[in-house]
Design a protein around this motif. Structure first.
Motif, PDB file in Angstrom:
ATOM      1  N   PRO A  63     -42.742   2.063-105.871  1.00 41.07           N
ATOM      2  CA  PRO A  63     -42.385   3.463-105.580  1.00 41.07           C
ATOM      3  C   PRO A  63     -41.187   3.565-104.644  1.00 41.07           C
ATOM      4  O   PRO A  63     -41.120   2.871-103.630  1.00 41.07           O
ATOM      5  CB  PRO A  63     -43.656   4.002-104.909  1.00 41.07           C
ATOM      6  CG  PRO A  63     -44.766   3.167-105.481  1.00 41.07           C
ATOM      7  CD  PRO A  63     -44.168   1.788-105.628  1.00 41.07           C
ATOM      8  N   MET A  64     -40.212   4.376-105.023  1.00 41.14           N
ATOM      9  CA  MET A  64     -39.000   4.653-104.250  1.00 41.14           C
ATOM     10  C   MET A  64     -38.180   3.396-103.945  1.00 41.14           C
ATOM     11  O   MET A  64     -37.340   3.404-103.050  1.00 41.14           O
ATOM     12  CB  MET A  64     -39.336   5.386-102.953  1.00 41.14           C
ATOM     13  CG  MET A  64     -39.974   6.737-103.197  1.00 41.14           C
ATOM     14  SD  MET A  64     -40.130   7.731-101.716  1.00 41.14           S
ATOM     15  CE  MET A  64     -40.852   9.224-102.429  1.00 41.14           C
ATOM     16  N   GLY A  65     -38.456   2.320-104.664  1.00 38.83           N
ATOM     17  CA  GLY A  65     -37.667   1.116-104.497  1.00 38.83           C
ATOM     18  C   GLY A  65     -38.195   0.119-103.503  1.00 38.83           C
ATOM     19  O   GLY A  65     -38.007  -1.087-103.657  1.00 38.83           O
ATOM     20  N   SER A  66     -38.867   0.600-102.450  1.00 45.11           N
ATOM     21  CA  SER A  66     -39.409  -0.301-101.444  1.00 45.11           C
ATOM     22  C   SER A  66     -40.415   0.444-100.585  1.00 45.11           C
ATOM     23  O   SER A  66     -40.380   1.683-100.477  1.00 45.11           O
ATOM     24  CB  SER A  66     -38.302  -0.876-100.553  1.00 45.11           C
ATOM     25  OG  SER A  66     -37.752   0.131 -99.724  1.00 45.11           O
ATOM     26  N   TRP A  67     -41.303  -0.301 -99.939  1.00 47.48           N
ATOM     27  CA  TRP A  67     -42.302   0.303 -99.052  1.00 47.48           C
ATOM     28  C   TRP A  67     -41.648   0.996 -97.853  1.00 47.48           C
ATOM     29  O   TRP A  67     -42.032   2.116 -97.506  1.00 47.48           O
ATOM     30  CB  TRP A  67     -43.294  -0.759 -98.603  1.00 47.48           C
ATOM     31  CG  TRP A  67     -44.293  -0.321 -97.581  1.00 47.48           C
ATOM     32  CD1 TRP A  67     -44.501  -0.866 -96.362  1.00 47.48           C
ATOM     33  CD2 TRP A  67     -45.240   0.752 -97.697  1.00 47.48           C
ATOM     34  NE1 TRP A  67     -45.511  -0.214 -95.703  1.00 47.48           N
ATOM     35  CE2 TRP A  67     -45.978   0.786 -96.494  1.00 47.48           C
ATOM     36  CE3 TRP A  67     -45.519   1.691 -98.689  1.00 47.48           C
ATOM     37  CZ2 TRP A  67     -46.986   1.720 -96.257  1.00 47.48           C
ATOM     38  CZ3 TRP A  67     -46.521   2.630 -98.461  1.00 47.48           C
ATOM     39  CH2 TRP A  67     -47.241   2.641 -97.258  1.00 47.48           C
ATOM     40  N   PRO A  68     -40.637   0.412 -97.191  1.00 49.44           N
ATOM     41  CA  PRO A  68     -39.972   1.130 -96.103  1.00 49.44           C
ATOM     42  C   PRO A  68     -39.372   2.465 -96.540  1.00 49.44           C
ATOM     43  O   PRO A  68     -39.368   3.432 -95.767  1.00 49.44           O
ATOM     44  CB  PRO A  68     -38.879   0.147 -95.646  1.00 49.44           C
ATOM     45  CG  PRO A  68     -39.440  -1.197 -95.968  1.00 49.44           C
ATOM     46  CD  PRO A  68     -40.162  -0.991 -97.278  1.00 49.44           C
ATOM     47  N   ALA A  69     -38.858   2.528 -97.770  1.00 49.73           N
ATOM     48  CA  ALA A  69     -38.304   3.797 -98.263  1.00 49.73           C
ATOM     49  C   ALA A  69     -39.402   4.845 -98.407  1.00 49.73           C
ATOM     50  O   ALA A  69     -39.187   6.033 -98.122  1.00 49.73           O
ATOM     51  CB  ALA A  69     -37.600   3.580 -99.600  1.00 49.73           C
ATOM     52  N   VAL A  70     -40.597   4.427 -98.831  1.00 56.67           N
ATOM     53  CA  VAL A  70     -41.741   5.337 -98.918  1.00 56.67           C
ATOM     54  C   VAL A  70     -42.087   5.868 -97.534  1.00 56.67           C
ATOM     55  O   VAL A  70     -42.353   7.062 -97.342  1.00 56.67           O
ATOM     56  CB  VAL A  70     -42.953   4.625 -99.544  1.00 56.67           C
ATOM     57  CG1 VAL A  70     -44.201   5.505 -99.454  1.00 56.67           C
ATOM     58  CG2 VAL A  70     -42.674   4.262-100.996  1.00 56.67           C
ATOM     59  N   LEU A  71     -42.096   4.980 -96.544  1.00 53.35           N
ATOM     60  CA  LEU A  71     -42.424   5.381 -95.175  1.00 53.35           C
ATOM     61  C   LEU A  71     -41.404   6.382 -94.637  1.00 53.35           C
ATOM     62  O   LEU A  71     -41.775   7.368 -93.979  1.00 53.35           O
ATOM     63  CB  LEU A  71     -42.484   4.158 -94.273  1.00 53.35           C
ATOM     64  CG  LEU A  71     -43.641   3.190 -94.524  1.00 53.35           C
ATOM     65  CD1 LEU A  71     -43.485   1.946 -93.656  1.00 53.35           C
ATOM     66  CD2 LEU A  71     -44.983   3.858 -94.252  1.00 53.35           C
ATOM     67  N   ALA A  72     -40.124   6.153 -94.911  1.00 55.56           N
ATOM     68  CA  ALA A  72     -39.081   7.070 -94.449  1.00 55.56           C
ATOM     69  C   ALA A  72     -39.250   8.443 -95.098  1.00 55.56           C
ATOM     70  O   ALA A  72     -39.106   9.484 -94.438  1.00 55.56           O
ATOM     71  CB  ALA A  72     -37.703   6.498 -94.747  1.00 55.56           C
ATOM     72  N   PHE A  73     -39.550   8.449 -96.388  1.00 56.26           N
ATOM     73  CA  PHE A  73     -39.804   9.711 -97.094  1.00 56.26           C
ATOM     74  C   PHE A  73     -40.974  10.447 -96.452  1.00 56.26           C
ATOM     75  O   PHE A  73     -40.904  11.656 -96.185  1.00 56.26           O
ATOM     76  CB  PHE A  73     -40.103   9.430 -98.570  1.00 56.26           C
ATOM     77  CG  PHE A  73     -40.733  10.579 -99.292  1.00 56.26           C
ATOM     78  CD1 PHE A  73     -39.955  11.595 -99.839  1.00 56.26           C
ATOM     79  CD2 PHE A  73     -42.111  10.664 -99.438  1.00 56.26           C
ATOM     80  CE1 PHE A  73     -40.538  12.672-100.505  1.00 56.26           C
ATOM     81  CE2 PHE A  73     -42.714  11.733-100.091  1.00 56.26           C
ATOM     82  CZ  PHE A  73     -41.923  12.734-100.629  1.00 56.26           C
TER      83      PHE A  73
END
Length: 410
Positions: A224-234
């Motif tokens: 999802p969203m390319g990476s787990w950190p990107a999910v967290l930022a979202f």
């Protein structure tokens, strides 16, 4: 005989500053105790699996278990008890503090444990990573790998709880149940409806963030969203924007469009998704690149941390500083809300930049004091502090800074 609330300090700002200090001291003490207890439990039940893997993986597994106990018993339980059920039953045993607060905090542990053992074992009947025997007592390395995926995926049910359940309160104001059902039935209706959406979001975004499925040699899912950190930022940006109306925004900015439900909630949801979920992370990412903030760390992680710092500041200002300035200080709603937003962003940014380095020395975030207990890290460490703020206000009513004084009603 009756009771009235009295403050030890007349100033809300003084009360808030002292409350922050008390909460920080408590956080420095409670997390090492909590973490060591969690470590003692899981190293006993999962001894065989832990001995079968390398120390780095064993340490990660122990940390996931400690994190899970905190997420379920503290964050999830607080959202359900305080936001959805409105602290129903808090004074059922006593109306005096700290007794009422201690009872309700203890109840939150029970609520979190019960919720975990209702949801996860049912899924675990067919899904091996959620099988309780594997999660708590893996027998070998392969089972421990499965258990780790199970703990990580189940731990982060906390984010669907936050992003899918809180908006029913903050944006939709519990409509249409609030006002049509009496407590605790209104809370039960919100809980059931919002849990439906939380489960969908969990399966859609968070289970595939940690579990890796293949069918015939082909990947079944994409990240999802390319990476787990990107999910967290979202998630952090989205959270900030949907919390604004309930945590000091007095319904704004979405009341600028309408105050009628469900339109206010729907508009708020769209704005929070666009401004918070997408534009806010993009803005932070550009600033991080421009000013070389926190070099060597994934910029999405830094973005999520800085966003979370603003959220922590907002919630701290709401719960410990009573949304200063209040109507007694400023009669204009617009000026009150704008002033608070300036405070959230300015103080939150300073706190966020300091946190990027300070978390490394704090025992609830990045420093195990040489004792080997699991720490929460750059992101969850902020939640470890935030939850003390929240419980201090909603469970303990800021006792002993705010206390009850007996008065004679005659």
């Amino acid at each position: 005989m009756g009771y009235i609330a009295k403050r030890r300090f007349e100033s809300k700002l003084t009360t808030g500053i002292v409350a922050v200090i008390i909460c920080l001291v408590y956080a420095l003490i409670y997390w090492p105790v909590w973490a060591m207890m969690a470590k003692a439990i899981i190293t006993t039940t999962a001894a065989a699996g832990l001995q079968a893997v390398e120390p780095t993986l064993a340490k990660k597994f122990i940390a996931a278990f400690a994190e899970g106990t905190f997420f379920w018993c503290s964050i999830n339980a607080w959202i359900w008890q305080t936001l959805i059920f409105g602290n129903y039953g808090k004074y059922s045993l006593t109306k005096s503090q700290p007794g009422a607060g201690i009872w309700y905090i203890a109840l939150s542990f029970v609520v979190g444990i019960a919720a975990f053992f209702i949801l996860i074992p049912f899924i675990g009947i067919w899904w091996k990573p959620f099988n309780l025997f594997i999660m708590f007592a893996p027998k070998d390395a392969s089972e421990l790998h499965l258990a780790l995926e199970g703990w990580e995926a189940s731990n982060f049910y906390v984010l669907p709880v936050i992003i899918a359940q809180i908006p029913f309160v903050s944006l939709f104001q519990k409509k249409p149940w609030s006002g049509n059902l009496k407590p605790p039935l209104d809370g039960l209706a919100v809980m059931m409806t919002s849990s439906f959406f939380a489960l969908i979001v969990w399966v859609a975004m968070f289970v595939p963030s940690f579990m890796h499925f293949q069918l015939g040699g082909h990947d079944v899912i994409s990240q999802p969203m390319g990476s787990w950190p990107a999910v967290l930022a979202f998630c952090q940006g989205f959270i900030f924007w949907f919390l604004i109306p309930a945590e000091g925004g007095e319904g704004y900015p979405y009341k600028l469009f309408t105050s009628k439900q469900p339109w206010m909630g729907l508009i708020g949801l769209v704005v929070a998704l666009l401004c918070g979920g997408y534009l806010m992370p993009a803005l932070y990412m550009s600033l991080i690149a421009a000013f070389t903030i926190n070099p060597g760390v994934n910029p999405y992680v830094t973005t999520a941390s800085l966003e979370l710092s603003v959220i922590v500041t907002m919630l701290c200002w709401h719960h410990l500083f009573d949304d200063y300035p209040g109507a007694d200080k400023e009669s204009s709603v617009a000026k009150r809300v704008i002033t608070r937003m300036i405070i959230w962003v300015s103080l939150g940014t300073v706190f966020g930049l300091v946190w990027l380095q300070a978390y490394k020395v704090l025992p609830f975030a990045g420093n195990d004091l040489g004792m080997g207990f699991p720490v929460m890290g750059i992101l969850a460490g902020q939640f470890a502090l935030l939850m003390v703020f929240l419980y201090f206000n909603t469970a303990l009513d800021k006792w002993p800074l705010v206390y009850q004084e007996t008065v004679n009603n005659q």
